[in-house]
Design a protein around this motif. Sequence first.
Motif, PDB file in Angstrom:
ATOM      1  N   ARG A 283       0.862  -0.609   0.016  1.00 19.19           N
ATOM      2  CA  ARG A 283      -0.101   0.181  -0.630  1.00 19.19           C
ATOM      3  C   ARG A 283       0.743   1.178  -0.577  1.00 19.19           C
ATOM      4  O   ARG A 283       0.448   1.662  -0.818  1.00 19.19           O
ATOM      5  N   THR A 284       2.032   0.748   0.799  1.00 18.16           N
ATOM      6  CA  THR A 284       2.877   2.217   1.012  1.00 18.16           C
ATOM      7  C   THR A 284       3.593   2.654  -0.590  1.00 18.16           C
ATOM      8  O   THR A 284       3.551   3.959  -0.836  1.00 18.16           O
ATOM      9  N   ASP A 286       3.102   1.679  -3.306  1.00 19.67           N
ATOM     10  CA  ASP A 286       2.185   2.096  -4.530  1.00 19.67           C
ATOM     11  C   ASP A 286       1.562   3.242  -4.477  1.00 19.67           C
ATOM     12  O   ASP A 286       1.202   4.608  -5.008  1.00 19.67           O
ATOM     13  N   ARG A 287       1.343   3.753  -3.138  1.00 16.06           N
ATOM     14  CA  ARG A 287       0.965   5.417  -2.886  1.00 16.06           C
ATOM     15  C   ARG A 287       2.116   6.370  -3.233  1.00 16.06           C
ATOM     16  O   ARG A 287       1.657   7.146  -4.077  1.00 16.06           O
ATOM     17  N   MET A 288       3.343   5.352  -2.595  1.00 16.80           N
ATOM     18  CA  MET A 288       3.751   6.870  -2.862  1.00 16.80           C
ATOM     19  C   MET A 288       4.395   6.829  -4.811  1.00 16.80           C
ATOM     20  O   MET A 288       5.728   7.728  -4.802  1.00 16.80           O
ATOM     21  N   GLY A 290       2.701   6.777  -6.785  1.00 18.80           N
ATOM     22  CA  GLY A 290       1.161   6.977  -7.697  1.00 18.80           C
ATOM     23  C   GLY A 290       0.437   6.028  -8.117  1.00 18.80           C
ATOM     24  O   GLY A 290      -0.109   5.995  -9.972  1.00 18.80           O
ATOM     25  N   ARG A 291       0.755   4.967  -7.761  1.00 18.57           N
ATOM     26  CA  ARG A 291      -0.183   3.875  -8.579  1.00 18.57           C
ATOM     27  C   ARG A 291      -1.412   3.667  -7.904  1.00 18.57           C
ATOM     28  O   ARG A 291      -1.460   4.455  -6.501  1.00 18.57           O
ATOM     29  N   LYS A 292      -2.225   2.213  -8.335  1.00 18.17           N
ATOM     30  CA  LYS A 292      -3.373   2.787  -7.787  1.00 18.17           C
ATOM     31  C   LYS A 292      -3.200   2.055  -5.956  1.00 18.17           C
ATOM     32  O   LYS A 292      -2.338   0.465  -6.360  1.00 18.17           O
ATOM     33  N   GLU A 293      -3.844   2.642  -4.844  1.00 18.11           N
ATOM     34  CA  GLU A 293      -3.452   1.929  -4.021  1.00 18.11           C
ATOM     35  C   GLU A 293      -3.445  -0.030  -4.147  1.00 18.11           C
ATOM     36  O   GLU A 293      -4.997  -0.216  -4.435  1.00 18.11           O
ATOM     37  N   GLU A 295      -2.327  -2.161  -6.815  1.00 18.26           N
ATOM     38  CA  GLU A 295      -2.246  -2.823  -7.654  1.00 18.26           C
ATOM     39  C   GLU A 295      -1.454  -3.709  -7.215  1.00 18.26           C
ATOM     40  O   GLU A 295      -1.357  -4.714  -8.213  1.00 18.26           O
ATOM     41  N   GLU A 337       6.582   4.259   6.668  1.00 22.03           N
ATOM     42  CA  GLU A 337       6.863   5.562   5.626  1.00 22.03           C
ATOM     43  C   GLU A 337       8.284   5.668   5.072  1.00 22.03           C
ATOM     44  O   GLU A 337       8.218   5.975   4.560  1.00 22.03           O
ATOM     45  N   ARG A 341      10.246   5.086   1.644  1.00 17.21           N
ATOM     46  CA  ARG A 341      10.520   6.798   1.179  1.00 17.21           C
ATOM     47  C   ARG A 341      11.927   6.547   1.304  1.00 17.21           C
ATOM     48  O   ARG A 341      12.684   7.351  -0.011  1.00 17.21           O
TER      49      ARG A 341
END
Length: 372
Positions: A283-284, A286-288, A290-293, A295, A337, A341
């Motif tokens: 989830r983390t 994908d979100r960072m 810019g993908r669909k969470e 995915e 997180e 990053r």
Amino acid sequence: MSGQQFRRNIIVTGGAGFIGSHLVRLLVKKYPEYRIINVDALTYAGNLANLKDIENCDNYVFRKADVTDFEAMRRIMEDFHVDAIIHLAAESHVDRSIKDPFIFAKTNVLGTLTLLQASKEYWESLPEKFDGKLYYQVSTDEVYGALELTRPDGEAPYGDEFFTEQTRYAPHSPYSASKASADHFVRAFHDTYGLPVIISNCSNNYGPYQFPEKLIPLFINNIRHGKPLPVYGKGENVRDWLYVEDHARAIDLIFHRGTPGETYNIGGFNEWKNIDIVRLVIRTVDRMLGRKEGESERLITFVTDRAGHDLRYAIDSSKLHDELGWEPSLQFEEGIEKTVRWYLDNQEWLDNVTSGEYENYYARFYGDSDTH
Ligand code: NAD
Ligand code: TYD
């Protein structure tokens, strides 16, 4: 070479590795009055790029040497008037220990024995002998073996039993057997010769600069590149996770305020099932990116379980909390997180450490996956 201008001269072995580099950075920055001598053989897991930001500090020295080389260890101790050793250098990956246990016995057991004997001989040759000296062994919770999973479907914690400092050693993997054996030698040197020693046993660490063969960095890297995520068995094994800087802070505290002859457990009361971590990391990332969470959940690949795979580790670190006031500074989600990053921002570091040789090893090891 004089060490007189420094209040203490401390060897940190394995300082170019994951935890060692965080510890060296912390000590070099926090204690300009100490000289930190990083002794590392620079194996596949050692990387001086981990210490770029402090390599020119006046109180930092690097020596490339193997901890199993007795003469080299003795020489470094004499050259730098060493009065303390914090020993982290080790072969540290369970899967490698299953493939090739001998190097684990050599580095982890003989390496520790070499440092113990060299420090004992060197310090005994000084007028003050063991006064003001300390040998600190950085060990793992894996020496305690495995715990039951008594609440497999519940919220963490996943059982009522925890590893305490009194838990009997019962290692299962060649890695944990080698670390347990090393710890026994450390205690033997204390009990037999009076060497001032401290041992700490920490749970699974995560964070920046971890070699991408361990679960979290491997999976971050694979998600980024759309590669399969090899989850062993059903992903139900439980580990107790601690952010690496919190481990380094604990070592600093125990080194300064711990009692010689004692053992301290280090852990964050932070148990997670592997599959839940995998989903959180997915989830983390994908979100960072810019993908669909979520995915990248399609990359999850259940593979043959690790041989002798320990079911659950869970550390009781209340002694460290009650006696020395230590507690972890980061919540797991916050730590993940920061970690994700860091890996996404440091692709060059990742590319450098994932050399061709490592890729080949990796391909051989995971050759038997069955994709779902
Ligand atoms: P790592 O594999 O990232 O680093 C090990 C370092 O030791 C590397 O820099 C390597 O070059 C060096 N090294 C290996 N063999 C050597 C030798 N013969 N002589 C000199 N240097 C040598 O390991 P890590 O994850 O940073 O673990 C450090 C220590 O902490 C180990 O003793 C490990 O057992 C312990 N530990 C690790 C964890 C964890 O989750 N990673 C948890 C608890 C305890
Ligand atoms: P690892 O990071 O190797 O640490 P340790 O074995 O010292 O606990 O593994 C953490 C957990 O993740 C462990 O239960 C094994 C599992 N794992 C996988 O499922 N797949 C992987 O590719 C790796 C490296 C580990």
